[in-house]
Design a protein around this motif. Sequence first.
Motif, mmCIF file in Angstrom:
data_model
loop_
_atom_site.group_PDB
_atom_site.id
_atom_site.type_symbol
_atom_site.label_atom_id
_atom_site.label_comp_id
_atom_site.label_asym_id
_atom_site.label_seq_id
_atom_site.Cartn_x
_atom_site.Cartn_y
_atom_site.Cartn_z
ATOM 1 N N VAL A 151 0.844 -1.195 0.000
ATOM 2 C CA VAL A 151 0.000 0.000 0.000
ATOM 3 C C VAL A 151 0.879 1.244 0.000
ATOM 4 N N ASP A 152 0.775 2.041 -1.036
ATOM 5 C CA ASP A 152 1.588 3.257 -1.109
ATOM 6 C C ASP A 152 0.791 4.431 -0.559
ATOM 7 N N CYS A 153 1.153 4.852 0.655
ATOM 8 C CA CYS A 153 0.456 5.966 1.300
ATOM 9 C C CYS A 153 1.185 7.290 1.108
ATOM 10 N N ASP A 154 2.251 7.311 0.341
ATOM 11 C CA ASP A 154 2.936 8.569 0.053
ATOM 12 C C ASP A 154 2.160 9.238 -1.083
ATOM 13 N N VAL A 155 1.009 9.782 -0.742
ATOM 14 C CA VAL A 155 0.086 10.241 -1.795
ATOM 15 C C VAL A 155 0.588 11.460 -2.554
ATOM 16 N N GLU A 156 1.565 12.164 -1.979
ATOM 17 C CA GLU A 156 2.113 13.301 -2.723
ATOM 18 C C GLU A 156 3.059 12.827 -3.821
ATOM 19 N N GLU A 157 3.782 11.775 -3.536
ATOM 20 C CA GLU A 157 4.754 11.249 -4.501
ATOM 21 C C GLU A 157 4.742 9.731 -4.500
ATOM 22 N N PRO A 158 3.668 9.102 -4.923
ATOM 23 C CA PRO A 158 3.660 7.634 -4.887
ATOM 24 C C PRO A 158 4.614 7.061 -5.941
ATOM 25 N N ASN A 159 5.544 6.241 -5.513
ATOM 26 C CA ASN A 159 6.570 5.710 -6.410
ATOM 27 C C ASN A 159 6.600 4.188 -6.486
ATOM 28 N N GLY A 160 5.859 3.538 -5.589
ATOM 29 C CA GLY A 160 5.924 2.082 -5.514
ATOM 30 C C GLY A 160 5.583 1.409 -6.836
ATOM 31 N N TYR A 161 4.650 1.992 -7.584
ATOM 32 C CA TYR A 161 4.214 1.391 -8.853
ATOM 33 C C TYR A 161 5.360 1.274 -9.853
ATOM 34 N N LEU A 162 6.338 2.175 -9.721
ATOM 35 C CA LEU A 162 7.464 2.151 -10.658
ATOM 36 C C LEU A 162 8.305 0.884 -10.493
ATOM 37 N N PHE A 163 8.260 0.299 -9.300
ATOM 38 C CA PHE A 163 9.060 -0.896 -9.025
ATOM 39 C C PHE A 163 8.239 -2.177 -9.167
ATOM 40 N N LEU A 164 6.943 -2.076 -8.842
ATOM 41 C CA LEU A 164 6.118 -3.280 -8.867
ATOM 42 C C LEU A 164 5.394 -3.489 -10.201
ATOM 43 N N ASN A 165 5.273 -2.434 -10.972
ATOM 44 C CA ASN A 165 4.569 -2.493 -12.259
ATOM 45 C C ASN A 165 3.234 -3.242 -12.187
ATOM 46 N N PRO A 166 2.344 -2.786 -11.336
ATOM 47 C CA PRO A 166 1.083 -3.528 -11.184
ATOM 48 C C PRO A 166 0.151 -3.356 -12.388
ATOM 49 N N GLN A 167 -0.682 -4.362 -12.578
ATOM 50 C CA GLN A 167 -1.812 -4.242 -13.518
ATOM 51 C C GLN A 167 -2.915 -3.534 -12.744
ATOM 52 N N ILE A 168 -3.287 -2.359 -13.176
ATOM 53 C CA ILE A 168 -4.334 -1.636 -12.432
ATOM 54 C C ILE A 168 -5.699 -2.181 -12.848
ATOM 55 N N GLU A 169 -6.478 -2.589 -11.841
ATOM 56 C CA GLU A 169 -7.783 -3.184 -12.127
ATOM 57 C C GLU A 169 -8.923 -2.247 -11.793
ATOM 58 N N ASP A 170 -8.640 -1.291 -10.947
ATOM 59 C CA ASP A 170 -9.726 -0.448 -10.468
ATOM 60 C C ASP A 170 -9.142 0.914 -10.062
ATOM 61 N N GLU A 171 -9.816 1.958 -10.454
ATOM 62 C CA GLU A 171 -9.338 3.282 -10.061
ATOM 63 C C GLU A 171 -10.541 4.100 -9.638
ATOM 64 N N LYS A 172 -10.467 4.704 -8.447
ATOM 65 C CA LYS A 172 -11.613 5.515 -8.069
ATOM 66 C C LYS A 172 -11.194 6.876 -7.527
ATOM 67 N N THR A 173 -12.091 7.805 -7.690
ATOM 68 C CA THR A 173 -11.815 9.169 -7.282
ATOM 69 C C THR A 173 -12.179 9.355 -5.809
ATOM 70 N N THR A 180 -6.979 10.225 -6.300
ATOM 71 C CA THR A 180 -7.467 8.914 -6.739
ATOM 72 C C THR A 180 -6.835 7.792 -5.916
ATOM 73 N N ILE A 181 -7.541 6.672 -5.899
ATOM 74 C CA ILE A 181 -6.987 5.446 -5.317
ATOM 75 C C ILE A 181 -7.011 4.385 -6.407
ATOM 76 N N ARG A 182 -5.871 3.708 -6.585
ATOM 77 C CA ARG A 182 -5.802 2.652 -7.601
ATOM 78 C C ARG A 182 -5.595 1.301 -6.918
ATOM 79 N N LYS A 183 -6.245 0.310 -7.475
ATOM 80 C CA LYS A 183 -6.052 -1.044 -6.970
ATOM 81 C C LYS A 183 -5.593 -1.927 -8.109
ATOM 82 N N GLY A 184 -4.712 -2.857 -7.801
ATOM 83 C CA GLY A 184 -4.243 -3.729 -8.866
ATOM 84 C C GLY A 184 -3.482 -4.908 -8.319
ATOM 85 N N LYS A 185 -2.745 -5.531 -9.210
ATOM 86 C CA LYS A 185 -2.001 -6.728 -8.832
ATOM 87 C C LYS A 185 -0.641 -6.694 -9.502
#
Lengths: 291, 282
Positions: B34-56, B122-127
């Motif tokens: 869970v990336d809670c650094d909402v100002e600069e979320p960077n975790g996705y750059l390393f995990l490359n998740p498939q985003i399945e859901d995005e909500k505002t 936004t909040i994104r969910k994925g795998k």
Amino acid sequence: MKQLAILSGKGGTGKTTVATTLSTIIKNKIMADCDVEAPNLNIVLQGEIIEKQDFYGKETAVIDKDKCIECGLCERLCRFDAISNFEVNPYYCEGCGLCMYKCPVEAIKLVEEKTGHVVYAKTKSGEKVVYAELFPGADGSGKLVTEVRKKAKEVSDDNDEYLIIDGTPGIGCPVLASATGADLVLIVTEPTLSGFADMKRVLSAIESFKVPSVVCVNKWDLNKEVSQQIEKYCEENNIVVVGKIDFDETVVKALKNLQSLSSYPDSTAYQQIYKMWLRIKEILDEGVESK
Amino acid sequence: MRRVKISVLSGKGGTGKTTVSVNLAKTFNNSLYVDCDVEEPNGYLFLNPQIEDEKTVEVIIPEINSDKCTLCGECVKACRFGALTKLIKKILVFDHLCHSCGACFEMCPYDAIVEKYKPIGTIRKGKAQSVDFIDGKLNYGEATGVPILKEINKLIENVDKPVIVDSPPGTSCPVIHSIEGSDLCILVTEPTPYGLHDFDLAVQLVKQMGIPMAAVINKAGEGDNIIEEYCEKEGIKVLAKIPFKKEFAEAYSKGKLLIEVNEEVKGIFEKLTIDALELIKK
């Protein structure tokens, strides 16, 4: 007094290293550390504290147990989930006062809470440093940044040509408070995917400020490919890259020994920052059109 | 495995919070990052998740119904954030100053204020293969990411696997919302005087909140003892030391996981997951 704000988006890219090195290069200046959550500038500059002011960053609701009739209205109304079992959680309370307004028996009041200090220090060689200490867990860092800048202006005199602001990481309120009214923003980035992503975010965040920005790529040779991408991005967006600093082990050595990089004047990194300052100075003195 | 929440924080930015979080999540295998650094979320750059859901994520801000408003000014008086101003002919709302506390709605005697929703991020969910992924992102110019963190906290309440939270830098309000309810806080630091200074601030915060903690020293070199000495004095266990190598910095710059480029680091993280769980059991 010209104001240069140093930002980065991401933490740990070398903002403070650049700031402390600039502080030894530039003569007539004041330093302001606006990273109020993790103020590191004075750790290196080792200024002696001249003045320390209390900072009251917010108000917090307090319930008078003797008056409280435990009706629970305050808990139901609070949108921050700050009240439960007739107790206020000070971390969650935003000091909005709604509970106080609505309490039927006037059992709640707001009290000002001391959340930090604004510190004015002077180094042995007479350099002025202003910074803040925000207490762990406290909020209101944007306001504190504004206080730091206010204090820096207050202690400045006609000899101070520059105000160097070491900014906050991120893109939120304290960053905007660090950049407002600056003459130039220097963004220190690093050639990593996260460094690049965060640089773009901070550029977008400050875009509406109409403050011109320049970029410096720290540790540029760590990943030349990403460095090139950063430079290309800057070119396409009319942002001047004022400097590229090598990945230089001397920087780590200086950090560990609590020294400024100027203690190693022959080091590559010092030389590069020196040259970078000459370019920044020119831009600051000439003035640049904001985008 | 049942849900355990391990939060990774640092005080200072750039010490390796994200490095530790993503590598830890990946080492755990069946986990949730869970990336809670909402100002600069960077975790996705390393995990490359498939985003399945995005909500505002939205917050409530006031809108003045001019038909009902009598310009009495009660709302302006009630707002302690200066988000409302009375002009000659109308009440002006400054969205970015509004804390969505609801005081103006509640205090308006004429029911002239309506609640309007405003997106703040936004909040994104994925795998990412074996790792579930959530991150939050704050829109530019918004005052606080806390409402996003509250939403994220709701999402991770009933997860039945280890949750690794990558916290924001610093020690203020967003960090509190990120680490709240953790079974363990892992404080990442680096052996420099700056690192120690900010580490100490983070230690104070975690202590205040009464959460068990342990340390990971990143960018460790020979003869750097300042963090260990501090930890010994404070009774904080050092769970791992990640050596400082240019090759690691290069891997990071390319968005690669350290456990995938170096066997030694892989071993360090395997031990870290076991030791962390051991600490939690105690």
